[in-house]
Scaffold this motif. Structure first.
Motif, short mmCIF file in Angstrom:
data_model
loop_
_atom_site.label_atom_id
_atom_site.label_comp_id
_atom_site.label_asym_id
_atom_site.label_seq_id
_atom_site.Cartn_x
_atom_site.Cartn_y
_atom_site.Cartn_z
N GLU A 185 -2.11 56.89 48.85
CA GLU A 185 -2.81 56.64 47.58
C GLU A 185 -1.84 56.10 46.52
OE1 GLU A 185 -4.95 60.15 46.43
OE2 GLU A 185 -6.43 59.91 48.01
N LEU A 189 -1.88 52.35 44.61
CA LEU A 189 -1.73 52.10 43.17
C LEU A 189 -0.60 51.12 42.88
CD1 LEU A 189 -2.27 55.65 41.69
CD2 LEU A 189 -3.73 53.66 41.38
N TYR A 205 -13.57 61.54 45.84
CA TYR A 205 -12.47 61.95 44.97
C TYR A 205 -11.31 60.96 45.08
CZ TYR A 205 -15.21 66.17 44.74
OH TYR A 205 -16.24 67.05 44.56
N ALA A 207 -11.74 57.77 45.65
CA ALA A 207 -12.19 56.63 44.83
C ALA A 207 -11.90 56.93 43.36
CB ALA A 207 -13.68 56.39 45.04
N ALA A 208 -12.18 58.16 42.95
CA ALA A 208 -11.96 58.55 41.56
C ALA A 208 -10.48 58.46 41.19
CB ALA A 208 -12.46 59.97 41.32
N ARG A 209 -9.63 58.87 42.12
CA ARG A 209 -8.20 58.92 41.82
C ARG A 209 -7.56 57.53 41.77
NH1 ARG A 209 -8.25 63.53 45.38
NH2 ARG A 209 -7.80 62.17 47.14
N VAL A 210 -7.93 56.66 42.69
CA VAL A 210 -7.13 55.44 42.81
C VAL A 210 -7.80 54.15 42.35
CG1 VAL A 210 -5.80 56.40 44.73
CG2 VAL A 210 -7.72 54.90 45.22
N SER A 211 -9.11 54.15 42.19
CA SER A 211 -9.74 52.84 41.94
C SER A 211 -9.94 52.55 40.46
CB SER A 211 -11.09 52.78 42.66
OG SER A 211 -12.01 53.64 42.05
N ASP A 212 -10.04 51.27 40.17
CA ASP A 212 -10.36 50.83 38.81
C ASP A 212 -11.86 50.63 38.65
OD1 ASP A 212 -7.55 50.35 37.84
OD2 ASP A 212 -7.57 49.08 39.61
N THR A 228 -14.54 52.79 37.21
CA THR A 228 -14.50 54.12 37.83
C THR A 228 -14.61 55.23 36.78
OG1 THR A 228 -13.21 53.23 39.63
CG2 THR A 228 -13.09 55.60 39.32
N ASP A 229 -14.00 55.01 35.62
CA ASP A 229 -14.10 56.01 34.54
C ASP A 229 -15.57 56.32 34.24
OD1 ASP A 229 -11.42 56.13 34.24
OD2 ASP A 229 -11.31 54.97 32.39
N PHE A 232 -17.66 58.09 37.20
CA PHE A 232 -17.40 59.52 37.40
C PHE A 232 -17.57 60.38 36.14
CE2 PHE A 232 -15.66 57.70 41.19
CZ PHE A 232 -16.06 58.62 42.16
N THR A 233 -17.88 59.74 35.02
CA THR A 233 -18.14 60.57 33.83
C THR A 233 -19.54 60.36 33.30
OG1 THR A 233 -17.21 58.87 32.38
CG2 THR A 233 -15.73 60.64 33.06
#
Lengths: 249, 225
Positions: A185, A189, A205, A207-212, A228-229, A232-233
């Motif tokens: 991961e 990045l 998760y 996808a949440a951590r590494v994608s834009d 992605t922000d 997931f929000t």
């Protein structure tokens, strides 16, 4: 930011079965775009349309078009396309040869014979894949001697050695333990500075951590695509909301 | 990934804390120097920026929770930051109250020379600085030091009220001027209380212990456990 890949009204069929329905998706250059969705939603099929791997199935049929840098990839030579669009698979698949030869494989196919140039490019790819420090003293060892995580990073090195523009990653960490997953991961990045990356993952998760950007597919339809922000929000579609909160899938 | 996010959140919180400290100093300076320039800066610039930072930090924390699912120390940090930025925002509001009131107070001669109010403000600012430093350095000793200074602020406030009451009793026409100064001391006392809340979050971050709503004695007992 510019679009590197532009999928327009893409529908994919295998025989009579329609797998993808009118997908419209723009993939930003030098960013990580994740494609998430439950099993069977068509995410891997979509990924494989991006370097024409589905062409290998005799009953594959596609409508719509996919532009790579403005050029319709279904009107280009697939071999040339795959030089521009590298792929990393779910399970590490090193070739049964040395570490060095694995990375040099694509370069040799490109006709590079100069030993020094090969050494230089292999080293650069291994450094970029975060593997050089671990293998520099055993480049002639068999690639199967490496751990699973190292093998996957070797496959990434092999993919980037030929200097593609796009890297497709099909669940690249699903066969790895948490520590190896974390290294890959971090590598993803780092790689996005130079490559456009499309990542298919069943692990949202990740996808949440590494994608834009994240695209959510369901039953072959693109339900939602956004930063992605936001996915997931504050996802806009109720089905995305239910999927990312684990209520189905 | 998570580390970068946390460091960005820390940097925003540090910026917000710096603005609040600046606002405390400037709020009381307006009165001491009888110059409305600092008050205007608080009202027009510092306080709105503090509010914006609160929103930005909240958003960063929300995204961090959603995308990285922090646990243990990382989770405590994000949760603590979400509380601290509320405290800082309230401190900014109190500074604005002081600034607005100060602009009126300085139009007329002061009821008495300002001695204890600047000391209160100075101490409140020190507590704020130490509380934030303790959080960033994860230093519970510094946090304890900040919390204990709050007593001094409370004592100064009592002293101010006693003294001002004597002015009111001597001449009831002083009541408006006295009330302005009493309200100002109340704002400073609240600022100091909110700063000690921040110091309490340092204990939550470092030890996972919740020392809120305990008296100083119980807090110390809890720390020695």
């Amino acid at each position: 930011m510019a679009l590197k890949i532009d999928a327009r009204d893409v529908s994919v069929y295998f025989g009579d079965a329609q797998i993808l329905h009118n997908i419209n998706l723009g993939i930003e250059e030098k960013a990580v775009t994740a494609i998430i969705g439950p099993s069977g939603c068509g995410k891997t099929t979509f990924l494989r349309t991006l370097n024409r791997l589905n062409d290998l199935s005799p009953d594959f049929r596609m409508e719509g078009k996919i532009l790579l840098g403005g050029e319709n990839i279904y009107q280009t030579d697939p071999i040339m396309l795959r030089r521009r669009v590298g792929m990393v698979f779910q399970k590490p698949n090193p070739f049964p040869m040395s570490i060095f030869d694995n990375v040099a494989y694509g370069l040799r196919l490109q006709g590079i014979k100069d030993k020094r140039l090969l050494q230089e490019k292999v080293k650069t790819a291994l450094i970029a894949a975060g593997l050089w420090e671990e293998v520099q003293n055993r480049l002639s060892s068999n690639a199967f001697d490496l751990s699973g995580g190292q093998q996957q990073r070797l496959c990434i090195a092999r993919a980037i050695a030929v200097d593609p523009e796009v890297l497709l990653m099909d669940e690249p960490t699903s066969a790895l333990d948490p520590a190896a997953t974390s290294r890959v991961e971090e590598l993803i990045l780092g790689l996005k500075k130079n490559y456009t990356i499309v990542l298919v993952t069943h692990n949202m998760y990740q996808a949440a951590r590494v994608s834009d950007f994240t695209a959510f597919l369901l039953s072959g339809y693109l339900v939602e695509f956004n930063k992605t922000d936001i996915i997931f929000t504050n996802p806009k579609d109720e089905r995305t909301q239910r999927y990312v909160t684990g209520k189905f899938g | 990934m998570l580390n970068e996010r946390v460091s960005e959140i820390n940097s925003l919180l540090s910026e917000m804390g710096g603005l609040v400290e600046d606002a405390i100093v400037k709020a009381i300076r307006t009165m001491a120097e009888k110059d409305p320039t600092d008050a205007d800066q608080i009202i027009e610039d510092l306080e709105p920026r503090i509010n914006e930072l609160e929103k930005r930090i909240d958003e960063e924390c929300l995204i961090t929770l959603a995308r990285y699912q922090p646990v243990a120390h990382d989770l405590r940090r994000v949760v603590a930051v979400l509380k601290i930025d509320k405290d800082l925002e309230r401190m900014g509001d109190h500074c604005e109250n002081i600034a607005r009131r100060a602009k009126e107070i300085i139009k007329e001669p002061l009821l008495k020379p300002l001695i204890d109010l600047p000391r209160m403000a100075e101490t409140a600012q020190e507590i704020t600085k130490e509380a934030l430093d303790s959080f960033f350095k994860e230093d519970t000793h510094l946090a304890r030091q900040a919390i204990e200074k709050d007593v001094l602020v409370d004592q100064l406030q009592e002293q101010i009220i006693r003294e001002l009451m004597s002015y009111v009793l001597a001449d009831p026409r002083n009541i408006n001027k006295a009330l302005d100064l009493i309200f100002t001391s109340k704002d400073l006392e609240r600022i100091s209380d909110l700063a000690t809340n921040i110091a309490e979050e340092t204990f939550f971050l470092v030890e996972g212990s919740d020392i809120r709503h305990m008296g100083p004695k119980d807090q110390r007992k809890n720390e020695s456990l």
